[in-house]
Design a protein around this motif. Structure first.
Motif, PDB file in Angstrom:
ATOM      1  N   VAL A 268       0.869  -1.184   0.000  1.00  9.98           N
ATOM      2  CA  VAL A 268       0.000   0.000   0.000  1.00  9.98           C
ATOM      3  C   VAL A 268       0.903   1.231   0.000  1.00  9.98           C
ATOM      4  O   VAL A 268       2.097   1.139   0.285  1.00  9.98           O
ATOM      5  N   ASP A 269       0.311   2.379  -0.307  1.00 10.11           N
ATOM      6  CA  ASP A 269       1.093   3.618  -0.313  1.00 10.11           C
ATOM      7  C   ASP A 269       1.112   4.304   1.044  1.00 10.11           C
ATOM      8  O   ASP A 269       2.067   5.011   1.372  1.00 10.11           O
ATOM      9  N   ASP A 270       0.060   4.114   1.827  1.00  8.84           N
ATOM     10  CA  ASP A 270      -0.100   4.863   3.076  1.00  8.84           C
ATOM     11  C   ASP A 270      -0.008   3.931   4.284  1.00  8.84           C
ATOM     12  O   ASP A 270      -0.619   2.850   4.282  1.00  8.84           O
ATOM     13  N   VAL A 271       0.743   4.334   5.299  1.00  7.59           N
ATOM     14  CA  VAL A 271       0.931   3.482   6.474  1.00  7.59           C
ATOM     15  C   VAL A 271      -0.378   3.238   7.219  1.00  7.59           C
ATOM     16  O   VAL A 271      -0.600   2.155   7.783  1.00  7.59           O
ATOM     17  N   ASN A 272      -1.268   4.229   7.220  1.00  6.22           N
ATOM     18  CA  ASN A 272      -2.559   4.042   7.896  1.00  6.22           C
ATOM     19  C   ASN A 272      -3.406   3.002   7.178  1.00  6.22           C
ATOM     20  O   ASN A 272      -4.132   2.225   7.814  1.00  6.22           O
ATOM     21  N   ASP A 273      -3.308   2.972   5.850  1.00  8.32           N
ATOM     22  CA  ASP A 273      -4.006   1.922   5.097  1.00  8.32           C
ATOM     23  C   ASP A 273      -3.391   0.553   5.384  1.00  8.32           C
ATOM     24  O   ASP A 273      -4.090  -0.467   5.417  1.00  8.32           O
ATOM     25  N   ALA A 274      -2.089   0.532   5.592  1.00  4.04           N
ATOM     26  CA  ALA A 274      -1.418  -0.731   5.929  1.00  4.04           C
ATOM     27  C   ALA A 274      -1.954  -1.273   7.253  1.00  4.04           C
ATOM     28  O   ALA A 274      -2.260  -2.464   7.382  1.00  4.04           O
ATOM     29  N   ILE A 275      -2.082  -0.370   8.234  1.00  2.00           N
ATOM     30  CA  ILE A 275      -2.623  -0.778   9.546  1.00  2.00           C
ATOM     31  C   ILE A 275      -4.072  -1.230   9.399  1.00  2.00           C
ATOM     32  O   ILE A 275      -4.493  -2.236   9.991  1.00  2.00           O
ATOM     33  N   SER A 276      -4.836  -0.504   8.583  1.00  2.00           N
ATOM     34  CA  SER A 276      -6.242  -0.867   8.370  1.00  2.00           C
ATOM     35  C   SER A 276      -6.366  -2.239   7.710  1.00  2.00           C
ATOM     36  O   SER A 276      -7.251  -3.030   8.055  1.00  2.00           O
ATOM     37  N   ALA A 277      -5.469  -2.531   6.758  1.00  2.00           N
ATOM     38  CA  ALA A 277      -5.502  -3.843   6.095  1.00  2.00           C
ATOM     39  C   ALA A 277      -5.291  -4.963   7.103  1.00  2.00           C
ATOM     40  O   ALA A 277      -5.934  -6.016   7.040  1.00  2.00           O
ATOM     41  N   CYS A 278      -4.374  -4.731   8.048  1.00  2.00           N
ATOM     42  CA  CYS A 278      -4.111  -5.730   9.097  1.00  2.00           C
ATOM     43  C   CYS A 278      -5.321  -5.885  10.012  1.00  2.00           C
ATOM     44  O   CYS A 278      -5.696  -7.007  10.385  1.00  2.00           O
ATOM     45  N   LYS A 279      -5.948  -4.761  10.372  1.00  2.00           N
ATOM     46  CA  LYS A 279      -7.123  -4.810  11.262  1.00  2.00           C
ATOM     47  C   LYS A 279      -8.268  -5.569  10.604  1.00  2.00           C
ATOM     48  O   LYS A 279      -8.927  -6.407  11.240  1.00  2.00           O
ATOM     49  N   ILE A 280      -8.520  -5.268   9.322  1.00  2.00           N
ATOM     50  CA  ILE A 280      -9.590  -5.968   8.596  1.00  2.00           C
ATOM     51  C   ILE A 280      -9.316  -7.471   8.580  1.00  2.00           C
ATOM     52  O   ILE A 280     -10.214  -8.296   8.807  1.00  2.00           O
ATOM     53  N   SER A 281      -8.063  -7.827   8.331  1.00  2.00           N
ATOM     54  CA  SER A 281      -7.683  -9.245   8.270  1.00  2.00           C
ATOM     55  C   SER A 281      -7.879  -9.920   9.621  1.00  2.00           C
ATOM     56  O   SER A 281      -8.423 -11.030   9.697  1.00  2.00           O
ATOM     57  N   LEU A 282      -7.454  -9.265  10.696  1.00  2.00           N
ATOM     58  CA  LEU A 282      -7.582  -9.827  12.043  1.00  2.00           C
ATOM     59  C   LEU A 282      -9.044  -9.978  12.460  1.00  2.00           C
ATOM     60  O   LEU A 282      -9.433 -10.958  13.098  1.00  2.00           O
ATOM     61  N   GLU A 283      -9.864  -9.012  12.073  1.00  2.00           N
ATOM     62  CA  GLU A 283     -11.280  -9.047  12.457  1.00  2.00           C
ATOM     63  C   GLU A 283     -12.061 -10.127  11.714  1.00  2.00           C
ATOM     64  O   GLU A 283     -13.069 -10.633  12.206  1.00  2.00           O
ATOM     65  N   ASN A 284     -11.586 -10.482  10.514  1.00  2.00           N
ATOM     66  CA  ASN A 284     -12.323 -11.447   9.692  1.00  2.00           C
ATOM     67  C   ASN A 284     -11.687 -12.831   9.642  1.00  2.00           C
ATOM     68  O   ASN A 284     -12.228 -13.734   8.996  1.00  2.00           O
ATOM     69  N   PHE A 285     -10.570 -12.995  10.347  1.00  5.01           N
ATOM     70  CA  PHE A 285      -9.835 -14.259  10.267  1.00  5.01           C
ATOM     71  C   PHE A 285     -10.443 -15.314  11.181  1.00  5.01           C
ATOM     72  O   PHE A 285     -10.772 -15.044  12.344  1.00  5.01           O
ATOM     73  N   THR A 286     -10.609 -16.507  10.655  1.00  7.48           N
ATOM     74  CA  THR A 286     -11.048 -17.659  11.436  1.00  7.48           C
ATOM     75  C   THR A 286      -9.913 -18.672  11.439  1.00  7.48           C
ATOM     76  O   THR A 286      -9.536 -19.203  10.388  1.00  7.48           O
ATOM     77  N   GLU A 287      -9.357 -18.912  12.613  1.00  6.12           N
ATOM     78  CA  GLU A 287      -8.195 -19.804  12.701  1.00  6.12           C
ATOM     79  C   GLU A 287      -8.620 -21.255  12.564  1.00  6.12           C
ATOM     80  O   GLU A 287      -9.582 -21.713  13.179  1.00  6.12           O
ATOM     81  N   THR A 288      -7.899 -21.979  11.740  1.00 10.87           N
ATOM     82  CA  THR A 288      -8.114 -23.420  11.584  1.00 10.87           C
ATOM     83  C   THR A 288      -6.787 -24.140  11.741  1.00 10.87           C
ATOM     84  O   THR A 288      -5.756 -23.664  11.285  1.00 10.87           O
ATOM     85  N   SER A 289      -6.826 -25.257  12.441  1.00  6.88           N
ATOM     86  CA  SER A 289      -5.633 -26.081  12.616  1.00  6.88           C
ATOM     87  C   SER A 289      -5.879 -27.433  11.970  1.00  6.88           C
ATOM     88  O   SER A 289      -7.019 -27.891  11.889  1.00  6.88           O
ATOM     89  N   CYS A 290      -4.811 -28.052  11.544  1.00  7.33           N
ATOM     90  CA  CYS A 290      -4.945 -29.323  10.836  1.00  7.33           C
ATOM     91  C   CYS A 290      -3.853 -30.278  11.283  1.00  7.33           C
ATOM     92  O   CYS A 290      -2.681 -29.902  11.349  1.00  7.33           O
ATOM     93  N   ILE A 291      -4.241 -31.502  11.608  1.00  7.89           N
ATOM     94  CA  ILE A 291      -3.297 -32.570  11.908  1.00  7.89           C
ATOM     95  C   ILE A 291      -3.482 -33.667  10.870  1.00  7.89           C
ATOM     96  O   ILE A 291      -4.608 -34.104  10.625  1.00  7.89           O
ATOM     97  N   ILE A 292      -2.410 -34.096  10.263  1.00  8.75           N
ATOM     98  CA  ILE A 292      -2.469 -35.209   9.315  1.00  8.75           C
ATOM     99  C   ILE A 292      -2.186 -36.498  10.074  1.00  8.75           C
ATOM    100  O   ILE A 292      -1.186 -36.613  10.780  1.00  8.75           O
ATOM    101  N   ASN A 293      -3.056 -37.463   9.928  1.00 11.40           N
ATOM    102  CA  ASN A 293      -2.886 -38.778  10.539  1.00 11.40           C
ATOM    103  C   ASN A 293      -2.463 -39.738   9.426  1.00 11.40           C
ATOM    104  O   ASN A 293      -3.271 -40.160   8.610  1.00 11.40           O
ATOM    105  N   LEU A 294      -1.168 -40.068   9.403  1.00 16.37           N
ATOM    106  CA  LEU A 294      -0.630 -40.949   8.370  1.00 16.37           C
ATOM    107  C   LEU A 294      -0.529 -42.378   8.893  1.00 16.37           C
ATOM    108  O   LEU A 294       0.304 -42.674   9.746  1.00 16.37           O
ATOM    109  N   GLY A 295      -1.378 -43.213   8.402  1.00 14.29           N
ATOM    110  CA  GLY A 295      -1.291 -44.631   8.737  1.00 14.29           C
ATOM    111  C   GLY A 295      -1.874 -45.011  10.077  1.00 14.29           C
ATOM    112  O   GLY A 295      -1.890 -46.199  10.441  1.00 14.29           O
TER     113      GLY A 295
END
Length: 395
Positions: A268-295
């Motif tokens: 982005v060009d503006d630091v405030n927009d950079a911070i806003s992009a991070c905030k939007i991402s954090l507010e909309n992020f749903t954490e998922t974890s994955c374990i692979i069971n091999l065999g």
């Protein structure tokens, strides 16, 4: 100044090592001596002159010593033990020994494959070239010298970066504690200038870093979780691969320029927009974890969810790679598949596993097929678990 260093820095300093085919050990030992004294005379030969006064290394007659971790010393390691702190200081010299010197010592003592040792060994002339060894040795030593100087600067630079990040992080945490920054802003670190810090910040709650781009404007990078291929937080997938007006419309940020299709950087060009992009991402992020069971059987699934921070992880069952056919001659068996083909087979198999971006992999099965898979996963820094004494343990 220690006694060895005094000897190396003498005006008429001399050293002796073996002749014939050279290896990474004697080459890097020579490069290290020349680092301290570019005028030191290094002689190669099959027999030490009776009147020789100087430093003798890598002639196969010294006392064999082994480090506490079981890695035996070679000439390079012994020289580094005496001289390393003079270059990098005690703490960094130990780290350099662990990551750079020990693999070369191990190669020299055991023949364990090492790409750098192979590179240096390739400077040896062909078998049918006469009287070319010393010239080739000199070229190899010059190359090793450049590698050492570059590595020394890299380690010193990393130390400077660590200290700088500590300063920036301390100021950031102070702003969070004072209430100047919100709870969500606590996960966003704005760097005054680019400093290598991703590895250092993995164990923190920082999810995004923002830093000035050398092309103008600002870069935003999500940080990966410790021992994982996954990010602590990702940009919304609807942003991936967009740029210009499309990205501006998708984000609502007037200075948004580009979001990589892999989601690992945004500009982005503006630091405030950079911070806003991070905030939007954090507010909309749903954490998922994955374990692979091999065999493993489905009975292991609940046990796997007892791994710390994995209680809500999705469990994905995958079959182990198929065992190549074996032909037996008495007590000895041989794969029907060529070694190179088998390595490619395992590599492709592991690529398929990594597509799931697992936070951990549980594996059980026959050692012959399990071991190469485990080894490949550990090279990718994926936590691997096995069943041991009716419990799950990391290896």
């Amino acid at each position: 100044m220690n006694t060895l260093l005094e000897q190396i820095k003498m005006q008429d300093a001399a050293a002796f090592t073996h002749g014939g085919k050279f290896h990474a050990d004697d080459v890097f030992s020579s490069a290290l001596l020349l680092y301290f004294n570019p005028k030191i005379t290094i002689t190669r030969g099959n027999k030490i002159p009776e009147d020789f006064k100087g430093i003798v290394f890598d002639i196969g007659r010294g006392n064999s010593r082994v480090r506490e971790n079981g890695v035996p010393y070679a000439a390079f390691g012994l020289l580094w033990e005496e001289l390393g702190a003079e270059i990098l200081g005690e703490e960094l010299a130990v780290k350099f020994d662990e990551s750079f010197v020990q693999p070369l010592d191990r190669n020299d003592n055991t023949g364990e494959k090492n790409e750098l040792a192979t590179l240096i060994g390739n400077f040896n002339p062909s078998w049918d070239v006469e009287n070319g060894e010393n010239e080739a040795f000199s070229t190899a030593v010059q190359t090793a010298g450049m590698i050492l100087v570059n590595m020394f600067e890299k380690y010193k630079g990393n130390e400077r970066a660590e200290k700088r990040v500590e300063e920036i992080l301390a100021a950031h945490n102070s702003s969070v504690l004072s209430g100047e920054k919100s709870e969500i802003e606590a996960k966003i670190l704005v760097l005054p200038e680019f400093v290598p810090c991703q590895k250092q910040l993995r164990e923190t709650d920082i999810a995004f870093i923002i830093f000035p781009s050398n092309r103008g404007g600002y870069c935003i990078q999500p940080l990966k979780k410790e021992h994982s291929l996954n990010y602590k937080c990702s940009f919304p997938e609807s942003w991936f691969g967009l740029e210009g007006e499309e990205l501006k419309q998708a984000t609502g940020l007037t200075s948004a320029n580009f979001c990589h299709k892999g989601g690992f950087i945004m500009t982005v060009d503006d630091v405030n927009d950079a911070i806003s992009a991070c905030k939007i991402s954090l507010e909309n992020f749903t954490e998922t974890s994955c374990i692979i069971n091999l065999g493993g059987s489905s009975k292991m699934d609940e046990i796997l969810k007892e791994i710390p921070h994995m209680e809500n992880a999705a469990i994905i069952h995958c079959d182990l790679p198929k065992m190549p056919a074996l032909t037996f001659d008495g007590n000895f068996g041989e794969f029907s598949m060529e070694k190179s083909d088998f390595k490619s087979y395992i590599k492709d198999y592991v690529k398929g596993i990594l597509k799931y971006k697992p936070d951990a992999v549980y594996i059980e099965g026959e050692l012959l097929i399990v071991y190469p898979v485990i080894r490949a996963l550990r090279k990718k820094h994926i936590p691997v678990y096995i069943n041991y004494q009716k419990g799950v343990v990391a290896i």
